[in-house]
Write a protein that holds these residues in place. Structure first.
Motif, PDB file in Angstrom:
ATOM      1  N   HIS A 103       0.852  -1.184   0.000  1.00  0.00           N
ATOM      2  CA  HIS A 103       0.000   0.000   0.000  1.00  0.00           C
ATOM      3  C   HIS A 103       0.887   1.233   0.000  1.00  0.00           C
ATOM      4  N   VAL A 104       0.699   2.133  -0.965  1.00  0.00           N
ATOM      5  CA  VAL A 104       1.585   3.295  -1.087  1.00  0.00           C
ATOM      6  C   VAL A 104       0.770   4.561  -1.292  1.00  0.00           C
ATOM      7  N   GLY A 119       7.613   7.232  -6.337  1.00  0.00           N
ATOM      8  CA  GLY A 119       8.980   7.212  -5.838  1.00  0.00           C
ATOM      9  C   GLY A 119       9.806   6.083  -6.414  1.00  0.00           C
ATOM     10  N   GLY A 120       9.283   5.340  -7.394  1.00  0.00           N
ATOM     11  CA  GLY A 120      10.046   4.258  -7.996  1.00  0.00           C
ATOM     12  C   GLY A 120      10.725   4.727  -9.268  1.00  0.00           C
ATOM     13  N   ASP A 153      -3.231  15.598  -6.777  1.00  0.00           N
ATOM     14  CA  ASP A 153      -3.921  14.932  -5.659  1.00  0.00           C
ATOM     15  C   ASP A 153      -3.064  13.803  -5.107  1.00  0.00           C
ATOM     16  N   LEU A 154      -3.340  13.435  -3.849  1.00  0.00           N
ATOM     17  CA  LEU A 154      -2.666  12.297  -3.230  1.00  0.00           C
ATOM     18  C   LEU A 154      -3.615  11.109  -3.239  1.00  0.00           C
ATOM     19  N   ILE A 155      -3.074   9.947  -3.611  1.00  0.00           N
ATOM     20  CA  ILE A 155      -3.895   8.735  -3.686  1.00  0.00           C
ATOM     21  C   ILE A 155      -3.243   7.663  -2.819  1.00  0.00           C
ATOM     22  N   TYR A 156      -4.061   6.951  -2.051  1.00  0.00           N
ATOM     23  CA  TYR A 156      -3.559   5.813  -1.273  1.00  0.00           C
ATOM     24  C   TYR A 156      -4.083   4.566  -1.948  1.00  0.00           C
ATOM     25  N   MET A 182       4.037   2.544   2.046  1.00  0.00           N
ATOM     26  CA  MET A 182       5.237   1.701   2.103  1.00  0.00           C
ATOM     27  C   MET A 182       6.371   2.263   1.249  1.00  0.00           C
ATOM     28  N   ASN A 183       6.063   3.292   0.453  1.00  0.00           N
ATOM     29  CA  ASN A 183       7.136   3.899  -0.337  1.00  0.00           C
ATOM     30  C   ASN A 183       7.846   4.999   0.421  1.00  0.00           C
ATOM     31  N   GLY A 184       7.690   5.040   1.757  1.00  0.00           N
ATOM     32  CA  GLY A 184       8.427   6.003   2.553  1.00  0.00           C
ATOM     33  C   GLY A 184       7.700   7.319   2.730  1.00  0.00           C
ATOM     34  N   ARG A 185       6.436   7.419   2.287  1.00  0.00           N
ATOM     35  CA  ARG A 185       5.714   8.685   2.392  1.00  0.00           C
ATOM     36  C   ARG A 185       4.690   8.619   3.524  1.00  0.00           C
TER      37      ARG A 185
END
Lengths: 194, 195
Positions: free
Chosen positions: B36-37, B54-55, B81-84, B153-156
């Protein structure tokens, strides 16, 4: 044969009443034009009209035709198709590689909706495929592997070792014994070299 | 045999066949299926959104991969926008694909993250520590101020509290948790709740 002379692309050679068009030429408005820059060759036939052809480098470029079996190398994959470089047409190597596309629905003959490109090909696999369309000016050759004899022949595992086929859909790495999914070609035994 | 490919602390779990893994202070994220990122929308291309996760490649997210989305009822997603969401396809040969619904079609907490709040980056090891069950850091912080928290999980990490000042305090504590010991953290929090 007559002595060779050179011509450029677009040059009008003769009319269709004097000769028939051979390779490297095309006919328009009742005349034969050259489509290449090279040497003009005229072959005299006994019963029919002489054949006029234009030749470059004294070797005719072998182009894949529809229905030809080609050997290609996968360069990138996508969830919808795989892009390949065509290396050999039949058993003759090409001097410059052509680009081809294998669409997701052309990978297998059966169960076309359940195909996953990632489980059939990976980048750097060597694949036997058949040309189904020459494509337009901008698009590549369209290829298909929807037969038992077509598909992946050489593939490397994630460990970098050449894998051994164990079924039509799986290959195994001899060093790590991990299995990977590929659409494997059933090569005739007489073509296998051990 | 098993070979280590990264530097860090080697951990071992003996139960259920055993597992070895390496804990490291890595900041660079590599997409993994099922993770989940938090992604940032960078472009809309036809039926698909491009997200920066971030990849090495931007991930794609179909507009139909939201709860209750149909061809007529499109989700209201804008650039920025931010998406989870979670990855359904993530391997080294193809572009990663994300969805905001789980296998049964429910959103289960995924989707567009609301307005305001603050997004910042930490190392992947800290995220895994915060996601462990009964994490002390989260429990101690929740006694300080109420706040909303999304961990990718991508550090954000995305944080939102009642006021901007409270949000920034929580951000600073979470960023400092990388290098603080438990004692130092308790002292810092005691000072803050005293004020």
């Amino acid at each position: 044969r007559q002595p060779l002379s050179s011509c450029v692309a677009g040059e009008r050679l003769c009319s269709t009443e004097e000769a028939t068009a051979g390779s490297g030429t095309y006919t328009r408005h009742g005349f034969i034009f050259s489509s290449l820059a090279g040497c003009l060759e005229r072959k005299n036939e006994d019963n029919e009209l002489p054949v006029v052809s234009v030749v470059r480098d004294s070797e005719s470029q072998l182009l894949p035709n529809v229905g030809a079996v080609v050997t290609c190398k996968v360069c990138s994959i996508n969830s919808r198709f795989a892009k390949v470089h065509i290396l050999y047409v039949g058993s003759t190597p090409l001097k410059s590689t052509f680009r081809g596309t294998i669409r997701k629905e052309d990978i297998r003959a059966t169960e076309k909706d359940k195909v996953e490109v990632y489980k059939s090909f990976r980048p750097s696999d060597i694949v036997l495929a058949k040309v189904i369309s020459l494509g337009d000016v901008q698009s590549n050759y369209l290829l298909s592997t929807a037969e038992n004899e077509l598909g992946v022949v050489v593939a490397r595992s994630e460990a970098g070792v050449q894998m051994v086929p164990i079924s039509w859909c799986e290959m195994q790495c001899p060093r790590t014994h991990t299995k990977e999914f590929r659409k494997v070609a059933r090569v005739q035994p007489q073509f296998l070299q051990t | 045999g098993l070979l280590v490919t990264k530097c860090g602390l080697l951990r071992h779990r003996p139960g259920g066949g055993g597992a070895y893994w390496v804990d490291s202070q890595q900041k660079r994220y590599v997409p993994v299926k099922g993770d989940h990122v938090i992604g940032i929308v960078t472009a809309k291309a036809g039926d698909v959104f491009r997200l920066d996760v971030g990849g090495s490649e931007p991930a794609s997210l179909s507009y139909l991969a939201f709860e209750g989305a149909t061809k007529r009822n499109r989700p209201n997603v804008q650039v920025g926008d931010l998406i989870y969401g979670q990855f359904v396809v993530a391997n080294k040969d193809m572009e990663p694909e994300m969805v905001c619904i789980d296998s049964s079609g429910r959103s289960s907490g995924m989707g567009i993250i609301g307005q305001d709040g603050f997004l910042f980056k930490v190392s992947l090891g800290l995220i895994r520590k915060l996601l462990a069950p009964k994490c002390e850091i989260i429990q101690e912080l929740s006694q300080l101020y109420p706040f909303e928290l999304v961990l990718g999980m991508n550090g954000r990490i995305w944080v939102k509290a009642k006021t901007v000042q409270q949000t920034l305090i929580i951000v600073n504590i979470l960023e400092a948790c990388e290098y603080m010991t438990a004692e130092q953290r308790k002292q810092a929090l005691a000072k803050l709740s005293g004020n």
